[in-house]
Write an enzyme that holds these catalytic residues in place. Structure first.
Site, PDB file in Angstrom:
ATOM      1  N   SER A  43       0.825  -1.212   0.000  1.00 21.71           N
ATOM      2  CA  SER A  43       0.000   0.000   0.000  1.00 21.71           C
ATOM      3  C   SER A  43       0.863   1.268   0.000  1.00 21.71           C
ATOM      4  O   SER A  43       0.502   2.267  -0.626  1.00 21.71           O
ATOM      5  CB  SER A  43      -0.999   0.002   1.168  1.00 21.71           C
ATOM      6  OG  SER A  43      -0.345   0.194   2.386  1.00 21.71           O
ATOM      7  N   ARG A  46      22.732 -14.577   2.322  1.00 19.84           N
ATOM      8  CA  ARG A  46      22.200 -13.219   2.143  1.00 19.84           C
ATOM      9  C   ARG A  46      22.988 -12.480   1.079  1.00 19.84           C
ATOM     10  O   ARG A  46      22.441 -11.745   0.265  1.00 19.84           O
ATOM     11  CB  ARG A  46      22.342 -12.443   3.461  1.00 19.84           C
ATOM     12  CG  ARG A  46      21.140 -12.546   4.329  1.00 19.84           C
ATOM     13  CD  ARG A  46      21.310 -11.766   5.613  1.00 19.84           C
ATOM     14  NE  ARG A  46      20.464 -12.368   6.625  1.00 19.84           N
ATOM     15  CZ  ARG A  46      19.168 -12.115   6.776  1.00 19.84           C
ATOM     16  NH1 ARG A  46      18.572 -11.231   6.007  1.00 19.84           N
ATOM     17  NH2 ARG A  46      18.465 -12.734   7.689  1.00 19.84           N
ATOM     18  N   HIS A  55       8.729   3.384   8.581  1.00 24.08           N
ATOM     19  CA  HIS A  55       8.504   2.539   9.767  1.00 24.08           C
ATOM     20  C   HIS A  55       7.282   3.075  10.513  1.00 24.08           C
ATOM     21  O   HIS A  55       7.154   4.287  10.703  1.00 24.08           O
ATOM     22  CB  HIS A  55       9.751   2.574  10.658  1.00 24.08           C
ATOM     23  CG  HIS A  55       9.617   1.677  11.839  1.00 24.08           C
ATOM     24  ND1 HIS A  55       9.756   0.306  11.754  1.00 24.08           N
ATOM     25  CD2 HIS A  55       9.321   1.934  13.135  1.00 24.08           C
ATOM     26  CE1 HIS A  55       9.555  -0.227  12.936  1.00 24.08           C
ATOM     27  NE2 HIS A  55       9.289   0.739  13.793  1.00 24.08           N
ATOM     28  N   ALA A  71      -1.609   7.791   7.563  1.00 25.45           N
ATOM     29  CA  ALA A  71      -0.584   8.850   7.689  1.00 25.45           C
ATOM     30  C   ALA A  71       0.664   8.471   6.887  1.00 25.45           C
ATOM     31  O   ALA A  71       1.285   9.325   6.248  1.00 25.45           O
ATOM     32  CB  ALA A  71      -0.235   9.072   9.157  1.00 25.45           C
TER      33      ALA A  71
END
Ligand code: GRF
Length: 224
Positions: A15, A67, A111, A175
């Site tokens: 989103s 990784r 975050h 927000a």
């Protein structure tokens, strides 16, 4: 206008990615999305981006032994798309110092808390458990420490007395969708820039209303 080429990294619903795609549609937005990459092939966000005509790639981390090997391909894909700035948008993979250093000051993350509070996962439940009255979201530059790095912009969201994890997450997410394009715009234009490991905002940008998010008080001032 010389638009910055953005690579968006996702792992899920996307989103925030969608809000960046929307913002980039505007001719005067200083960035355009060159590629969306997910480490999870089934991420819903990949289909959304593809349906909007954006180049997408799945680089499944499970196909790699290390990784470093995963990140080699990720880096190459970003280079192939001539990406200048990375926007992590719900990218749930820890990155090694080597990768982070390669993209130093060129990788943003969003975050869902007011950093440095509530780093890591389950931020909303932890905010509720701590009884904070204000929470929010942060866009910051990525550094090797998780959810650390110079803060570009934050938005505050009041915690309501009857909030649960879902209701609070939904308001913070709304927000986030406003904050990420706002922060990217300031950073891409150089209105927000790094100095001594802090973000400074040029005086010009401080005067524009878009850079002034209202202070939010909880409980509301007029009800006390
Ligand atoms: C957002 O809350 C973001 O802040 C966090 O992960 C979530 C991703 O949601 N890093 P979406 O995939 O952007 O919808």
């Amino acid at each position: 206008m010389n638009k910055k080429r953005i690579g968006v990294l996702i792992s899920g619903r996307g989103s925030n990615m969608s809000s960046l795609i929307e913002a980039c549609k505007s001719p005067d937005f200083p960035a355009e999305i060159s590629v969306v990459i997910s480490n999870r092939p089934k991420a819903a966000g990949l289909e959304i981006a593809a349906s909007k005509g954006i180049k997408t790639l799945a680089i499944n981390h499970r196909n790699y032994d290390t990784r470093a090997a995963f990140e080699t391909d990720l880096h190459q894909a970003l280079m192939d798309a001539q990406v200048e700035l990375i926007c992590n948008a719900g990218f749930l993979r820890l990155l090694t110092a080597e990768f982070v250093d390669k993209w130093h000051d060129r990788q943003l993350n969003i975050h869902p808390s007011l950093l440095p509070s509530f780093k890591g996962l389950h931020t909303h439940q932890r905010a509720l458990d701590a009884g904070v009255k204000i929470t929010g979201c942060t866009v910051h530059l990525v550094r090797t420490d998780m959810d650390a790095g110079p803060i570009i912009a934050q938005a505050a969201v009041a915690v309501e007395h009857d909030d649960n994890e879902q209701t609070l997450a939904a308001r913070v997410l709304a927000a986030e969708h406003q904050l990420y394009p706002h922060a990217l715009k300031m950073f891409a234009l150089g209105e927000a820039f790094v100095k001594n490991e802090m973000i400074e905002i040029r005086a010009k940008a401080q005067q524009t209303p878009s850079s002034k998010l209202p202070a939010i008080f909880s409980p509301p001032l007029d009800k006390v």
